[in-house]
Design a protein around this motif. Structure first.
Motif, PDB file in Angstrom:
ATOM      1  N   ILE A 380       0.843  -1.197   0.000  1.00 35.03           N
ATOM      2  CA  ILE A 380       0.000   0.000   0.000  1.00 35.03           C
ATOM      3  C   ILE A 380       0.879   1.247   0.000  1.00 35.03           C
ATOM      4  O   ILE A 380       1.721   1.419   0.879  1.00 35.03           O
ATOM      5  N   SER A 381       0.678   2.086  -1.009  1.00 36.13           N
ATOM      6  CA  SER A 381       1.446   3.324  -1.051  1.00 36.13           C
ATOM      7  C   SER A 381       0.515   4.490  -0.714  1.00 36.13           C
ATOM      8  O   SER A 381      -0.702   4.326  -0.595  1.00 36.13           O
ATOM      9  N   TYR A 382       1.112   5.667  -0.572  1.00 35.27           N
ATOM     10  CA  TYR A 382       0.354   6.805  -0.066  1.00 35.27           C
ATOM     11  C   TYR A 382      -0.803   7.236  -0.951  1.00 35.27           C
ATOM     12  O   TYR A 382      -1.775   7.813  -0.477  1.00 35.27           O
ATOM     13  N   SER A 383      -0.693   6.947  -2.241  1.00 39.40           N
ATOM     14  CA  SER A 383      -1.776   7.401  -3.114  1.00 39.40           C
ATOM     15  C   SER A 383      -2.963   6.440  -3.089  1.00 39.40           C
ATOM     16  O   SER A 383      -4.020   6.751  -3.598  1.00 39.40           O
ATOM     17  N   GLN A 394      -2.761   4.858   7.665  1.00 37.94           N
ATOM     18  CA  GLN A 394      -1.869   4.065   8.504  1.00 37.94           C
ATOM     19  C   GLN A 394      -1.306   2.869   7.735  1.00 37.94           C
ATOM     20  O   GLN A 394      -0.126   2.546   7.840  1.00 37.94           O
ATOM     21  N   ASP A 395      -2.143   2.223   6.934  1.00 42.39           N
ATOM     22  CA  ASP A 395      -1.674   1.098   6.120  1.00 42.39           C
ATOM     23  C   ASP A 395      -0.553   1.538   5.190  1.00 42.39           C
ATOM     24  O   ASP A 395       0.407   0.797   4.964  1.00 42.39           O
ATOM     25  N   SER A 396      -0.694   2.756   4.631  1.00 41.91           N
ATOM     26  CA  SER A 396       0.342   3.197   3.695  1.00 41.91           C
ATOM     27  C   SER A 396       1.614   3.573   4.449  1.00 41.91           C
ATOM     28  O   SER A 396       2.713   3.355   3.962  1.00 41.91           O
TER      29      SER A 396
ATOM     30  N   ASP B 131      10.447   8.239 -10.282  1.00 43.15           N
ATOM     31  CA  ASP B 131       9.384   7.256 -10.105  1.00 43.15           C
ATOM     32  C   ASP B 131       8.442   7.796  -9.028  1.00 43.15           C
ATOM     33  O   ASP B 131       8.604   7.543  -7.836  1.00 43.15           O
ATOM     34  N   LEU B 132       7.463   8.547  -9.488  1.00 44.67           N
ATOM     35  CA  LEU B 132       6.623   9.292  -8.533  1.00 44.67           C
ATOM     36  C   LEU B 132       5.606   8.418  -7.821  1.00 44.67           C
ATOM     37  O   LEU B 132       4.927   8.864  -6.909  1.00 44.67           O
ATOM     38  N   LYS B 133       5.483   7.181  -8.265  1.00 40.83           N
ATOM     39  CA  LYS B 133       4.588   6.294  -7.518  1.00 40.83           C
ATOM     40  C   LYS B 133       5.282   5.826  -6.242  1.00 40.83           C
ATOM     41  O   LYS B 133       4.646   5.565  -5.249  1.00 40.83           O
ATOM     42  N   LYS B 134       6.631   5.706  -6.342  1.00 39.76           N
ATOM     43  CA  LYS B 134       7.362   5.170  -5.193  1.00 39.76           C
ATOM     44  C   LYS B 134       8.257   6.202  -4.524  1.00 39.76           C
ATOM     45  O   LYS B 134       8.933   5.901  -3.554  1.00 39.76           O
ATOM     46  N   ALA B 319       1.435  11.681   1.561  1.00 41.37           N
ATOM     47  CA  ALA B 319       0.065  11.343   1.199  1.00 41.37           C
ATOM     48  C   ALA B 319      -0.544  12.470   0.380  1.00 41.37           C
ATOM     49  O   ALA B 319      -1.190  12.252  -0.636  1.00 41.37           O
ATOM     50  N   GLU B 320      -0.280  13.690   0.834  1.00 42.11           N
ATOM     51  CA  GLU B 320      -0.796  14.877   0.155  1.00 42.11           C
ATOM     52  C   GLU B 320      -0.396  14.855  -1.326  1.00 42.11           C
ATOM     53  O   GLU B 320      -1.217  15.029  -2.220  1.00 42.11           O
ATOM     54  N   THR B 321       0.897  14.627  -1.545  1.00 46.10           N
ATOM     55  CA  THR B 321       1.397  14.618  -2.915  1.00 46.10           C
ATOM     56  C   THR B 321       0.836  13.430  -3.684  1.00 46.10           C
ATOM     57  O   THR B 321       0.432  13.550  -4.836  1.00 46.10           O
TER      58      THR B 321
END
Lengths: 581, 581
Positions: A380-383, A394-396, B131-134, B319-321
């Motif tokens: 799980i990533s922030y997005s 929290q999971d991210s 790599d903006l996903k990670k 998370a915001e980004t």
């Protein structure tokens, strides 16, 4: 001369009654509020100072009127009136209901069937409104009894049997009754200071023939009361019955039989002995006399009571029932034929625990599916959490594996669900397998194959085309229903893959002309390019599935509806097995 | 005779650089991978044993090339190449890129513009794949320098300036340089043992005219190196420049100027003094000589580096980004014109935090809405969590108020959201208001009115018709956009209420023939029955909205899409104000 007074029943519910009532309301009665036959029971073994309990429990709906073979339980037939709204409950015509119930009782009295079957000495009426959203049950019991005669006159004060009979006599009575577990009967005093049981009908006939022999007859009635001078409702009704049928009898001996067994020892000395001087009421004939019997509430007023089970029930069980509620309500009116049971038993395998996987799982759960397995290889990533509806910030932060987190989330929503997550990479065509990873990939193929074998339905919800290939092939081999859902920016696609038929399958004649399930294509059927590595050389917007945020919800909801629809068709997957147990 | 060696730059990133890069990639460059002009800077005040740092930070994208007015920072222009895929990064033609960058440098050298503007002594090339996903950034710096002359021969060993100059002289040099913050310049030793600054061009001209006066000229270059014998890259490039332009000069004096200020005290004695014997390289002419300059990686090999910011960034900021990522990607290719900013600023009021309220809130959040307020008067029961997607089993065990729990859940999913829940009963026509509750109802009306006034958009998502009435009326009075969504078993309805026009509103001519937003109806417009108490006398299946489980997801997604669409229209709500700040 004193007048005999009686202790009314106090109603007592076993929680099981409410559970069974809830189940029946949702699944059987639904909107049907017509009278239902149920039964309750009383016992004659209560401890001192206990009220005269009238019990209902989960068995009371049994049509065969069987109570578990416990001793000293005496069943009573009754009527359950389960109304649909609180307004109907509050404005219910209790007078009319009591009159109807009383007339059933009275008819049995006057026609003599109560004399033959003393189980008919009592009836009850139970009015209920069940607020199943809140687990609040409004109820009101009536135990009909008659207002004639206006008084039962005692020839002598009520006394314990020990003051009337010797220990030997009591022993003899007790022994005689042991084999006779009727609600009421009569004993005739024999020459050898023993007693013989005769039924009520015979006793009444004998007494009407020889009124002067009244002292030889002792009527026995099992009494729920524990009061030292006041007997309970069955005694009252027995007396009314006898007063109606006995003609010139001047003396009536009655034992209100109470017996306790403690440490294998029988105690009966708290039973009461009554001697009455009956006056015939036969003159009132068939006409149902005035009756009473609505139970008083906790404030000793005529009024209903309520029980709130939401606080006392096991929350997990409550959730279980509650979750079924919305679904079962569909069957009341809107879709009575809908088959929800097969959904509940179905095992669903979700390949992909991302935006689609989360929403499909939520929809499945809402449809009552109880077995959901996730497969995903990412974390799980922030997005993710704003779109992947089973995850939180929290999971991210913890970078949790998606499959496991999704399974945990389902259980946090509804503990009754069986859900597991597998952190597994689906082997994909076009993705190179190095020497060092060959064994791992083989293991992954085997695990995937096992998982597909163990489930009934596969959802393809991954974010690449090639990851859908192997599950498509294995799904076809294993003859599983495969539902493929993919989202884009403007559009989404939901495909039901064909389930290959077994050679032995022959379609029923009436479906011969239908498009057969085994003739349907799959996600790859119209492709002109073999699946390859689509992750290479892709820009950020090609790596992330850029979709309109709501599309996944729509596509997920419709995918699950497609599954539900297929399960309603008589042929289901058309000739393929679906494991439903 | 010894040869001078140099300390290469060590690249140093401020985290702000990556943030700004991420923002620009998502919002400005998107798929554009063409060369971008940026700048970096070095300082000459590093502590001993520090590498010769070359810095980039968030300011480096500034087109005006302005560094914050800190002393001792020397800017360097460069080229940012931000490629779109990791494959492009890995297969990038680094030789060609360095050649191009070097030729820019060389052209300025040979055409003399570097002599006039010594800021041009250095350039850099920065290749990045983000790599903006990670939040992993792959990067490779090049600081081009030339391989001619093949060696810089020292006339005497490198020494600290203190060994060459007296304290007074050093003091004079320092004082002279104070007013001249150029990357490099020249000092001419005057008669009165003071120094005069002359620019490089003038110095070269003077020396070419009078080569024998070489000992009077000392070139100064601000040096990032802290090494006691090896100067940094700017020194190397200055020497190449001078070797190219100077003709018959036999002696070259250079100070690698390093100065530290500690406790308001200037320290410059660690500056180096070089004396070289230049050999002209002017014979190579305009042709760009061979160059080098790709930075080595951590293992001291030629290769790229990477930085993983996901672990070091503030998770809330991450998370915001990240949440913006998917949305911003829409604008790269699929919907470049889409206006997401107005959604972010919009304040949404959700009346009802049940099945619809939860899903609508999730969709709003996924669309980037940052302000969501819930109103609901009920508490979470056991049947809710499987359909009301913001709640868990635990919430139902605690019987939490829905509005508050929903707001909390949104924040748990995405801490950047502003969400509040109001436990408020919407006053409803047909529901009796007793004497004792009049004041409370008045308060509720006022609170509801205030809430509607404070928000831009109202969603009507309650489960009764009459609860939608008052918000409909207040919404019209306050000229707010009202979206009404209701679900049934077979169907759902989504209505955009008309927003009454203000008298002063005149539609722009081109929209004269359109259906005006103020001409649209509302949920109640076609009703033939006034709203009344619909909760009375309803059976369980009429009390619970019995719907197909997926319908709420579809209806919620579409309701939010309707809002998003309206916000894309130039007239928005058509003539009504929408607060967007």
């Amino acid at each position: 001369m004193t007048t005999l007074k009686f202790v009314p029943y106090s109603s007592a519910f076993d929680t099981g009654f409410w559970h069974e009532l809830t189940r029946r309301k949702l699944e059987v009665y639904r909107l049907d509020s017509s009278n239902q036959s149920i039964f309750g029971y009383y016992a004659n073994d209560a401890n001192d100072n206990m009220p005269a309990l009238f019990n209902v429990d989960h068995q009371c709906f049994d049509e065969n009127n069987k109570i578990s073979n416990q001793q000293q339980l005496y069943s009573v037939n009754g009527t359950l009136k389960l109304v649909n709204t609180i307004e109907e409950f509050k404005t219910f015509d209790i007078d009319s209901a009591l009159k109807t119930e009383s007339s059933l009782l009275w008819n049995d009295f006057v026609q003599g069937s109560t004399l033959e079957n003393p189980q008919k000495l009592n009836r009850f009426y139970l009015l209920i409104f069940a607020d199943l959203k809140k687990y609040i049950y409004h109820y009101w019991f009536a135990f009909p009894t008659f207002l004639v005669p206006t008084a039962f006159n005692l020839s002598s004060p009520v006394k314990p049997i020990g003051e009337q009979f010797s220990s030997d006599e009591i022993g003899a009575i007790s022994k005689t009754l042991e084999a006779n577990k009727l609600h009421a009967c009569c004993l005739h005093r024999e020459q050898n200071s023993s007693f013989a049981v005769i039924n009520l009908k015979q006793a009444v006939e004998n007494l009407n023939e020889k009124p002067q022999s009244a002292s030889e007859y002792i009527f026995i009635v099992n009494d729920p009361s524990t009061d030292p001078v006041h007997p309970g409702w069955p005694v009252r009704n027995l007396l009314t019955l006898l007063y109606y049928h006995l003609r010139a009898v001047e003396q009536l001996n009655v034992i209100c039989w109470r017996e306790r067994f403690r440490d294998d020892q029988q105690y009966v000395n708290h039973s009461l002995y009554l001697q009455l001087k009956p006056e015939s009421i036969s003159n009132i004939g068939d006409a149902v006399p005035p009756s009473a019997g609505w139970e008083k509430n906790e404030r000793q007023r005529l009024g209903s009571r309520q029980v709130n089970l939401s606080t006392s029930m096991n929350p997990i069980h409550l959730a279980e029932t509650a979750v079924g509620l919305n679904l079962k309500l569909m069957k009341w009116r809107l879709a009575p034929e809908i088959d929800l049971e097969s959904l509940e038993k179905m095992h669903c395998l979700l390949l992909g625990a991302g935006t689609l996987g989360c929403n499909v799982a939520r929809c499945l759960m809402a449809w009552g599916v109880k077995h959901v397995t996730f497969v995903d290889n990412s974390r799980i990533s922030y997005s993710n959490p704003v779109r992947q509806t089973l995850f939180t910030f929290q999971d991210s932060c913890e970078n949790r594996p998606k499959a496991q987190a999704a399974a945990d989330a389902l259980k946090a929503i509804y503990p009754g669900i069986k859900s597991i997550g597998y952190d597994l990479t689906i082997p994909m065509p076009g993705h190179a397998v190095g020497e060092s990873t060959i064994e791992k990939v083989k293991e992954d193929v085997n695990l995937l194959h096992d998982l597909i074998r163990q489930h009934d339905v596969l959802f393809l919800l991954t974010d690449s085309r090639e990851s859908r290939w192997l599950p498509t092939v294995i799904g076809a081999v294993e003859q599983k229903l495969v539902l493929c859902c993919a989202v884009g920016f403007d559009s989404y696609v939901i495909i039901r893959h064909g389930v290959p038929a077994k050679e032995s399958d022959t379609p029923p004649t009436r479906y011969k002309n239908f498009l057969r399930g085994d003739k349907l294509g799959c996600y790859f059927c119209n492709d002109i390019v073999a699946p390859g590595d689509s992750s290479i050389d892709r820009t950020l917007d090609q790596q992330c599935t850029v979709t309109r945020p709501g599309i996944s919800m729509m596509a997920s909801a419709l995918s699950v509806e497609l599954l539900v629809s297929i399960m309603q068709h008589p042929l289901r997957l058309a000739y393929s097995e679906i494991k439903t147990s």
